[in-house]
Design an enzyme around this catalytic site. Structure first.
Site, mmCIF file in Angstrom:
data_model
loop_
_atom_site.group_PDB
_atom_site.id
_atom_site.type_symbol
_atom_site.label_atom_id
_atom_site.label_comp_id
_atom_site.label_asym_id
_atom_site.label_seq_id
_atom_site.Cartn_x
_atom_site.Cartn_y
_atom_site.Cartn_z
ATOM 1 C CG MET A 1 44.694 -27.195 75.502
ATOM 2 S SD MET A 1 43.592 -26.469 76.740
ATOM 3 C CE MET A 1 42.980 -25.067 75.824
ATOM 4 C CB SER B 62 40.749 -17.980 79.367
ATOM 5 O OG SER B 62 40.044 -19.032 78.711
ATOM 6 C CG HIS C 171 46.232 -23.060 75.276
ATOM 7 N ND1 HIS C 171 45.767 -23.184 76.566
ATOM 8 C CD2 HIS C 171 47.107 -24.084 75.095
ATOM 9 C CE1 HIS C 171 46.337 -24.232 77.137
ATOM 10 N NE2 HIS C 171 47.144 -24.806 76.262
ATOM 11 C CG HIS D 166 44.362 -17.850 76.792
ATOM 12 N ND1 HIS D 166 45.678 -18.097 76.474
ATOM 13 C CD2 HIS D 166 43.851 -19.046 77.198
ATOM 14 C CE1 HIS D 166 45.955 -19.383 76.684
ATOM 15 N NE2 HIS D 166 44.864 -19.989 77.109
ATOM 16 C CG ASP E 15 45.945 -21.426 80.672
ATOM 17 O OD1 ASP E 15 44.978 -21.099 81.378
ATOM 18 O OD2 ASP E 15 45.835 -21.858 79.498
ATOM 19 C CG MET F 231 39.703 -27.108 75.035
ATOM 20 S SD MET F 231 38.912 -27.325 76.631
ATOM 21 C CE MET F 231 39.681 -26.003 77.566
ATOM 22 C CG MET G 230 48.974 -26.299 80.479
ATOM 23 S SD MET G 230 47.899 -24.917 80.067
ATOM 24 C CE MET G 230 46.427 -25.280 81.037
ATOM 25 C CG ASP H 298 41.700 -21.782 76.726
ATOM 26 O OD1 ASP H 298 42.897 -22.092 76.643
ATOM 27 O OD2 ASP H 298 41.227 -21.099 77.656
HETATM 28 C C1 DX5 Z 1 42.289 -24.747 80.764
HETATM 29 C C2 DX5 Z 1 42.461 -23.564 79.841
HETATM 30 C C3 DX5 Z 1 42.528 -22.274 80.557
HETATM 31 C C4 DX5 Z 1 41.301 -21.946 81.345
HETATM 32 C C5 DX5 Z 1 41.696 -21.248 82.594
HETATM 33 O O1 DX5 Z 1 42.363 -25.908 80.061
HETATM 34 O O2 DX5 Z 1 43.621 -23.699 79.065
HETATM 35 O O3 DX5 Z 1 42.890 -21.210 79.712
HETATM 36 O O4 DX5 Z 1 40.386 -21.158 80.669
HETATM 37 O O5 DX5 Z 1 40.577 -21.106 83.371
HETATM 38 P P1 DX5 Z 1 40.621 -20.726 84.895
HETATM 39 O O6 DX5 Z 1 41.180 -19.346 84.986
HETATM 40 O O7 DX5 Z 1 39.193 -20.791 85.269
HETATM 41 O O8 DX5 Z 1 41.461 -21.741 85.581
HETATM 42 ZN ZN ZN Z 2 44.462 -21.892 77.927
#
Ligand code: DX5
Ligand code: ZN
Length: 211
Positions: free
Chosen positions: A67, A7, A65, A32, A172, A36, A136, A34
């Site tokens: 979110m 990620s 991903h 990956h 994840d 947000m 998750m 992310d």
């Molecule tokens: C969390 C993300 C993950 C995150 C994982 O909301 O969706 O992809 O980057 O990070 P680690 O490996 O640090 O838990």
């Molecule tokens: Zn993620």
């Protein structure tokens, strides 16, 4: 063998191009990405413009991903910016069935993610429309959180549920060499990891340790 999806949430955004190239050269199977929105989760990251900027430097798939509170509106943005996989949260959409259709209609791999508190039965009637299920193992929003071990049972239940379907299970949050092993044993095919991949400059060594 299990696939590793680092990620870039844990990358140095000031040198993002170098970071993604280093991940590919270190044996990452996917990158990956992310997204947000500061609303579905209490954090803000990057959007389709950043995706479009890094896409030319990668040969491996980019796993987006989402979110976000309004993923349906954003599916075309990320599809056009070069996503390979688009994963939406079941909790964020009213019409999961048609949202998944929309991802496939854009020619992308359709993923659905479940927060830790969401039971796997929400997937029961969309199994023919899903290519990837993202479990998750932390509450989404931040890297570096502790793995929620109750999700191992959910992974096993999903593994059973998807028997006969061509669906991959991705996990994840809080993945380190120990939790990676537990997730793989429970049935995970793809492991997302931020903190443990970027913990040192030795990305290859860190990725190999997870595998
Ligand atoms: C969390 C993300 C993950 C995150 C994982 O909301 O969706 O992809 O980057 O990070 P680690 O490996 O640090 O838990
Ligand atoms: Zn993620």
């Amino acid at each position: 063998m299990v696939k590793i999806a680092p990620s870039i949430l844990s990358a140095d955004f000031g040198i993002l191009r170098e970071e993604v190239i280093a991940l590919e050269n270190s044996g990452a199977d996917l990158v990956h990405f992310d997204v947000m929105d500061g609303s579905f989760v209490p954090n803000l990251t990057f959007g389709p413009h950043v995706l479009k900027s890094i896409r030319p430097y990668l040969n491996i798939p980019i796993d987006v991903h989402l979110m976000v509170k309004n993923p349906v509106e954003m599916i075309p943005w990320f599809a056009n910016a070069g996503a390979d996989i688009i994963t939406i949260h079941a909790e964020a959409v009213t019409h999961l069935d048609s949202a998944l259709d929309m991802i496939r209609q854009h020619g992308k791999i359709a993923g659905v993610s479940l927060n830790p508190s969401t039971p796997e039965n929400v997937l029961e009637y969309v199994l023919d429309k899903v290519d990837l299920i993202l479990v998750m193992t932390v509450n989404p929003g931040f890297g570096g959180q502790e793995f929620i071990s109750s999700q191992l049972e959910k992974i096993s239940k999903i593994k059973e549920m998807i028997r006969g379907y061509d669906i991959e299970i991705e996990v994840d949050g809080g993945i380190n060499p120990m939790t990676a092993q537990e997730c793989a044993a429970a049935g995970a095919d793809i492991l997302v990891a931020g903190t443990s991949v970027f913990a040192t400059d030795e990305y290859k060594q860190n990725i190999d340790a997870l595998r």
